[in-house]
Design an enzyme around this catalytic site. Sequence first.
Site, PDB file in Angstrom:
ATOM      1  N   ASN A   6      -2.754  -7.585  11.714  1.00 28.83           N
ATOM      2  CA  ASN A   6      -2.672  -6.653  11.593  1.00 28.83           C
ATOM      3  C   ASN A   6      -3.232  -7.777   9.925  1.00 28.83           C
ATOM      4  O   ASN A   6      -2.650  -7.427   9.235  1.00 28.83           O
ATOM      5  CB  ASN A   6      -2.209  -5.490  11.357  1.00 28.83           C
ATOM      6  N   ASP A   7      -5.138  -7.384   9.660  1.00 26.77           N
ATOM      7  CA  ASP A   7      -4.655  -8.556   8.914  1.00 26.77           C
ATOM      8  C   ASP A   7      -4.567  -8.018   7.300  1.00 26.77           C
ATOM      9  O   ASP A   7      -4.404  -8.452   6.347  1.00 26.77           O
ATOM     10  CB  ASP A   7      -6.494  -8.860   8.512  1.00 26.77           C
ATOM     11  N   CYS A   8      -4.762  -6.653   7.886  1.00 26.47           N
ATOM     12  CA  CYS A   8      -4.584  -5.848   6.014  1.00 26.47           C
ATOM     13  C   CYS A   8      -3.276  -5.366   6.546  1.00 26.47           C
ATOM     14  O   CYS A   8      -2.789  -4.450   5.656  1.00 26.47           O
ATOM     15  CB  CYS A   8      -5.448  -4.804   6.513  1.00 26.47           C
TER      16      CYS A   8
END
Length: 807
Positions: A482-484
């Site tokens: 989850n890049d975020c």
Amino acid sequence: MKFGHFDDKEYEYVITNYNTPLPWINYYGQDGFFSLMSNTCGGYMFYKDAKLRRITRFRYNNVPRDYGGRYYYINDNGTIWNPGFLPLKTKLDSYKCRHGLGYSIFESEKNDLKCELLCFVPLNDLCEINQLTLTNNSNKVKNVTLHGVIEWCLWNAVDDQTNFQRNWNIGEVEIDDKTIYHKTEYRERRNHYAFYHTNIKHDGFDSDLDTFIGLYNSWCDPSAVLNKTSYNSKASGWSPIASHMFNLEIKPGESKTIIFQTGYVENEDDKKFEKLHVINKEKAYLLQEKYATKEQVLKAFNDLKNKWVTLLSTLNVKSDNEKFDRMVNIWNQYQCMVTFNMSRSASYYESGTGRGMGFRDSCQDLLGFLHLIPEKSRERIKDIASIQFEDGSTYHQYQPLTKRGNADIGGGFNDDPLWLIAAVSQYIKETGDYTILDDPTPFNNKEGSEKPLIDHLRASLNYIITHKGPHGLPLIGRADWNDCLNLNCFSKTPGESFQTASNFESGKAESVFIAGMFVLYGKEFATILKNIGKNDEATKILKEVKSVEDATIKYGWDGEWFVRAYDAFEHKVGSHECEDGQIFVEPQGFCTMARIGEDLGYGKKALDSVEKILTNDYGVEILHPCYKEYHIELGEVSSYPMGYKENGSVFCHNNPWIVIANTVIGNNERAFDVYRRNCPAYLEEVSEIHKTEPFVYSQTIAGRDAKNYGEAKNSWLTGTASWTMYAASQAILGIKPDYDGLMIDPHLPKEIKNAKVTRIFRGVKYNINITNTASGKYLMTINNKSIEGKVIPFDKNQSEVNVDISL
Ligand code: BGC
Ligand code: NOJ
């Protein structure tokens, strides 16, 4: 509402209404020359790298959205129209855009003049063919003026949009009576040029944009087209284009065909010029001669079609569920191949100028196309592994042209290294070839640093083992899958990238998702080690796995589901203790796949919670409740409005994890239910809500808290393709390549009572007939003899194996 229909026999989606809710695009190309083509003839072409070798120009974020393409203007006695509706938007009497595998056919008609436009990139050649046939279906002679036009990009797509003061001086072309050559910068450091060619002599041309269009006109009313003329303009600076004009007399019942070709040529340094300022066109001529007749084009087109038929015969299913078959046999595999070519670089949502090939993305993509192109996959694995550092960490991305790690983005995404094990283990299972482990592979592309690939896998695991936090769980770094989820970012600066900023290195924030990955792929690596006789090392790895498993059971379980992470202050993320973001989908899928806490019933409970809390009409939302406010300690995840992207949309990529996880715990009905919810073929009927192409997966579908609930974005370039392919073929159908043979372990829902699968595995053809009586009993016979277990031991001396499975 539908805007077309599937034609499964031809492997096509046929768009019959050009007013699609968004541009519905297709991709062409396989060996370096690539094209994007929308249902209105929009899009662009590039060679290998959509940033550094952009051939034609496309203006993203434009008004209208889809502008720039290959435009054919047909002026029939004052009625002017385009076969793809845009740019003129003249109402057509009939219109079809058949998006097929690597090609599109536009069939349109206006005032009894029919146009058929066939567009594709041939196998093995660096060009796009546009074959245009006009047929006069009226009973009068028609005098038609036809303009074909493309606009050149001055190669570097970023520079092209930014450095006008230079670029408006450098444009250069050469022109003869069939071809316009685009040779900007060729005099100096470039050794490549492009051309737009027609197989017959034109009656006029233009190569200067402003002249062709007229300064105060637009693509909707180009001066040359309105005036049925060409100005024979020769571009010098400004914006070079290529336009050929033809005056055609077409008798009743007669057809006239013109073949347009956009080609790309590279010359060696000492063979660049024929004479001063005149480019060497030898290779261009060869390319032009290859596609000079209809017969040649037809042959190339058939070769392309046959190539796909052969490729897709590797895996084919015929069941009593048409939509499932259509996705598995055609579109899902096709989308996987597109991700092989594009990674996340060029789509209608990714500009092609930002991201190159992602380490994590490309490793996961491999899961979807390994069975189709094992040799190319091996090369790809090497390219990816070569951007890894010796300590096991990796660059996050590389540029396809240079294959070098992208220093602007850097590394520090701590899930990255483990995806390499996912890819390599799948390669060995598919091919049975362990020699890949010996392939000398450099670290950070440094000459002399080559080590056998197995050392890269060791480094991957070791990186996680040596980077754990206070609870014995893996540190998250900049983010994990989850890049975020940016738990060390603490960004206050507007516009700062959440992925690359590091304002506070806590050295504490941990990821339960990476723990799940470590357990799953650690066990996988241990199996490989055992298979090659390294038992002691396998035992050591399994001890490490056990320690992460224990830590996850102790600190990663929330009571009803797996916790997501610990933040920089050691607070839980994804727990009932949190106000928002109480449950995240990722660890529920991965920890269940890794069987963490299986005997404690964790997986089952976690998946019940997923169904109860996260599931909506279009699949499983990534988290719940959505973050209402920006949390500096969590990063980008809380920056999105509620229900969008990582803040609570259905992030389709991790839905197949839930499908697979459900098959792991034996819940076949629920597995298929999740599969169906965002399967494009099932959403075709609600295209006005879903909006993106009904033949491919999109990255995200707005969640229940979003204003536009159900609306998808980011179609095509998403890991959803490969993971869904994996889930459908290996978990639902259960055709699983394994180290010693092909395992058949179907998890079909009751509604699929029969499935006949053909699978070519290591050169042997398996005809697998699955009968699902939902009895709970598994029985397998091979060539009419019943056998124990679920794995068909591989025997290369057989050419065909008949397998019957009863469930
Ligand atoms: C997106 C992510 C993406 C990341 C890196 C974010 O804005 O939400 O989906 O992975 O950018 O490009
Ligand atoms: C899209 C990125 O390409 C992928 O690497 C990432 O895992 C997902 N977004 C989730 O953030």
